[in-house]
Design a protein around this motif. Structure first.
Motif, short mmCIF file in Angstrom:
data_model
loop_
_atom_site.label_atom_id
_atom_site.label_comp_id
_atom_site.label_asym_id
_atom_site.label_seq_id
_atom_site.Cartn_x
_atom_site.Cartn_y
_atom_site.Cartn_z
N PHE A 8 22.00 -30.26 -19.10
CA PHE A 8 21.35 -31.09 -19.04
C PHE A 8 21.86 -31.90 -17.68
O PHE A 8 22.37 -31.25 -16.66
CB PHE A 8 22.25 -31.77 -20.22
CG PHE A 8 21.00 -30.95 -20.87
CD1 PHE A 8 20.43 -31.78 -22.45
CD2 PHE A 8 22.40 -29.93 -22.26
CE1 PHE A 8 20.12 -30.88 -22.93
CE2 PHE A 8 21.82 -29.19 -23.02
CZ PHE A 8 20.38 -30.05 -23.75
N ILE A 9 20.28 -32.11 -16.76
CA ILE A 9 20.57 -33.34 -15.60
C ILE A 9 20.36 -34.62 -16.38
O ILE A 9 19.37 -34.81 -16.64
CB ILE A 9 19.51 -32.94 -14.75
CG1 ILE A 9 19.66 -30.98 -15.10
CG2 ILE A 9 20.06 -34.09 -13.65
CD1 ILE A 9 21.02 -31.14 -14.26
N PHE A 35 25.53 -24.08 -22.39
CA PHE A 35 25.10 -25.27 -21.84
C PHE A 35 25.93 -26.08 -21.50
O PHE A 35 27.04 -26.00 -21.31
CB PHE A 35 23.94 -25.65 -23.07
CG PHE A 35 24.94 -26.84 -23.74
CD1 PHE A 35 25.03 -27.80 -23.61
CD2 PHE A 35 24.96 -26.14 -25.45
CE1 PHE A 35 25.51 -28.74 -24.27
CE2 PHE A 35 25.80 -27.23 -26.19
CZ PHE A 35 25.77 -28.88 -25.36
N GLU A 36 24.85 -26.41 -20.07
CA GLU A 36 26.41 -27.50 -19.14
C GLU A 36 25.51 -28.62 -19.32
O GLU A 36 24.72 -28.60 -19.36
CB GLU A 36 25.97 -26.58 -17.57
CG GLU A 36 26.67 -27.48 -16.36
CD GLU A 36 26.38 -26.86 -15.57
OE1 GLU A 36 27.48 -26.86 -14.37
OE2 GLU A 36 24.51 -26.52 -15.02
N ASN A 85 19.52 -22.17 -14.84
CA ASN A 85 18.61 -21.73 -14.44
C ASN A 85 17.08 -22.29 -14.77
O ASN A 85 16.12 -22.59 -14.86
CB ASN A 85 18.30 -19.96 -14.56
CG ASN A 85 18.40 -19.71 -15.50
OD1 ASN A 85 18.50 -20.49 -16.24
ND2 ASN A 85 19.12 -17.72 -15.73
N TYR A 86 17.60 -23.47 -15.82
CA TYR A 86 16.28 -23.79 -16.82
C TYR A 86 16.88 -25.32 -16.94
O TYR A 86 18.30 -25.47 -17.26
CB TYR A 86 16.14 -23.59 -17.59
CG TYR A 86 14.57 -23.94 -18.02
CD1 TYR A 86 13.87 -22.40 -17.93
CD2 TYR A 86 14.71 -25.05 -18.91
CE1 TYR A 86 11.96 -23.27 -18.59
CE2 TYR A 86 12.87 -25.56 -19.28
CZ TYR A 86 12.20 -24.59 -19.13
OH TYR A 86 11.06 -24.94 -19.11
N PHE A 87 16.27 -25.88 -16.58
CA PHE A 87 16.93 -27.16 -16.49
C PHE A 87 16.20 -28.46 -17.37
O PHE A 87 15.17 -28.84 -17.68
CB PHE A 87 17.05 -28.81 -14.77
CG PHE A 87 17.75 -27.83 -14.30
CD1 PHE A 87 18.96 -27.09 -14.03
CD2 PHE A 87 16.48 -26.73 -13.28
CE1 PHE A 87 19.43 -26.59 -13.38
CE2 PHE A 87 17.31 -25.81 -11.40
CZ PHE A 87 18.06 -26.05 -11.96
N MET A 163 12.44 -34.18 -20.57
CA MET A 163 11.35 -33.45 -19.75
C MET A 163 12.60 -31.43 -19.62
O MET A 163 13.58 -31.62 -19.03
CB MET A 163 10.94 -34.33 -18.30
CG MET A 163 10.40 -33.13 -17.35
SD MET A 163 10.18 -34.37 -16.24
CE MET A 163 8.60 -33.06 -14.93
N GLY A 164 11.63 -30.50 -19.14
CA GLY A 164 12.71 -28.99 -18.74
C GLY A 164 11.92 -28.67 -18.14
O GLY A 164 10.78 -29.00 -17.41
N LEU A 165 12.82 -28.03 -16.80
CA LEU A 165 11.92 -28.21 -15.96
C LEU A 165 12.96 -26.36 -15.34
O LEU A 165 13.58 -26.05 -15.39
CB LEU A 165 12.36 -28.81 -14.41
CG LEU A 165 11.78 -28.55 -13.51
CD1 LEU A 165 10.19 -28.48 -13.12
CD2 LEU A 165 12.12 -29.14 -12.27
#
Length: 337
Positions: A8-9, A35-36, A85-87, A163-165
């Protein structure tokens, strides 16, 4: 498909109380894999480090403080330092429902896309003003319901509050630009040009507080209006007639008032009918007369701010050939990273 590892950013600027609420909502997530969480403090004078430190025993959480450069570059900073590997990108004024990450993971496992967006909703604890603004920003009568979770378009343009990226898409696109607002549709349009797919995940909603005053809401939607012609200029294939609707709505309302003064009120009746239907829909959704009335004001402010900003920017960019960065410097940050 490789095993998905989520980071998560979350960029933050002078909003420690919001970070406290958001991190608390993470404690309720129903998800059985690690998760981070990456918090990027974007040059705040009132930081949230003490709050982040208080959650170190609960999560794998990283905190970074950097010079102010706006939300887009701050998200890029967070993704460059993330280990997943997925934000999943969130605004600090969001609250997660318990099923959020489980729903995201289920959707990606079933139908993987390199970029997704989720809708937003009003939490029961939100103020009447926040609930009215939420109705205005998500209603089918204003935004076509896209922000409320109605779109199934494969070229859906996610917004960066939810949003996911994928890491692959981030590296291919170099992430967000330095415009704000508008950094999210700019990124999505570049991703689509690169051949990546996007998708709305209707079940992956967040509670999004948005603005907390009428003046801040007006300023926000006014900037949205300013940005769209710039995006059309950068991405001519993305230009749509629908982007003109708030401006045409505003101009039509002004002409209707003039006609009414001279004894022809019939055009004004169309607006009375529109706002009447909007009131009824807001009342059915919120079950509160006061919120329904405030929703009418929110819709008016939304059309006024966006419509005026869009017209002003269109004249400057499209007809006077002004450079966006020079004409509207307040919409651009310097990337200091």
């Amino acid at each position: 498909m490789q095993t998905l590892s989520y980071s998560f950013i979350i960029p933050v600027f002078n909003r420690p109380d919001e970070v406290q609420e958001l991190l608390h909502s993470f404690t309720t997530l129903e998800f059985d894999r690690p998760f981070e969480i990456v918090i990027v403090e974007d040059g705040s004078t009132t930081d949230c480090k003490a709050i982040v430190d208080s959650y170190q025993d609960y999560f794998n959480i990283a905190y970074y403080y950097k010079q102010n450069s706006g939300p887009g570059p701050s998200r890029n900073y967070g993704m460059r330092h993330a280990k997943g590997n997925y934000f999943i990108i969130l605004d600090s004024d969001c609250i997660l429902p318990p099923q959020y990450l489980r729903n995201v993971d289920n959707q990606l496992q079933k139908n993987f896309v390199d970029c997704f967006g989720g809708p937003d909703a009003a939490h029961p604890s939100f103020s009447n003003l926040q609930k009215a603004i939420n109705f205005s920003m998500t209603s089918i009568l204003t935004t076509g319901g896209i922000r409320g979770g109605k779109s199934k378009d494969q070229k859906f343009q996610p917004r960066s509050f939810n949003m996911g990226l994928s890491q692959v898409a981030f590296e291919a696109s170099n992430g967000f630009g330095n415009i704000h607002p508008g950094e999210d549709p700019d990124l999505v349009l570049r991703l689509l040009n690169l051949g990546f797919k996007t998708q709305l995940f209707p079940s992956a909603f967040v509670y999004h507080k948005r603005r907390i005053s009428w003046s801040k809401f007006y300023k926000q939607v006014y900037k949205f209006g300013l940005v769209r012609p710039i995006l059309n200029h950068w991405h001519p294939h993305s230009e749509r007639l629908i982007y003109w609707l708030p401006t045409l709505f505003l101009m039509g309302f002004c002409f209707s008032l003039v006609f009414a003064i001279y004894g022809f009120p019939y055009f004004l009746f169309i607006y009375v009918l529109y706002f009447g239907i909007s009131f009824l829909m807001a009342l059915l959704q919120t079950k509160r007369i006061v919120i329904a009335l405030m929703s009418i004001l929110a819709i008016g402010i939304q059309f006024l701010g966006y419509g005026y900003g869009f017209l002003k920017s269109t004249i400057a960019i499209k007809f006077l050939n002004k450079e966006p960065e020079k004409r509207f410097p307040n919409l651009f940050f310097e990337d200091v990273n």
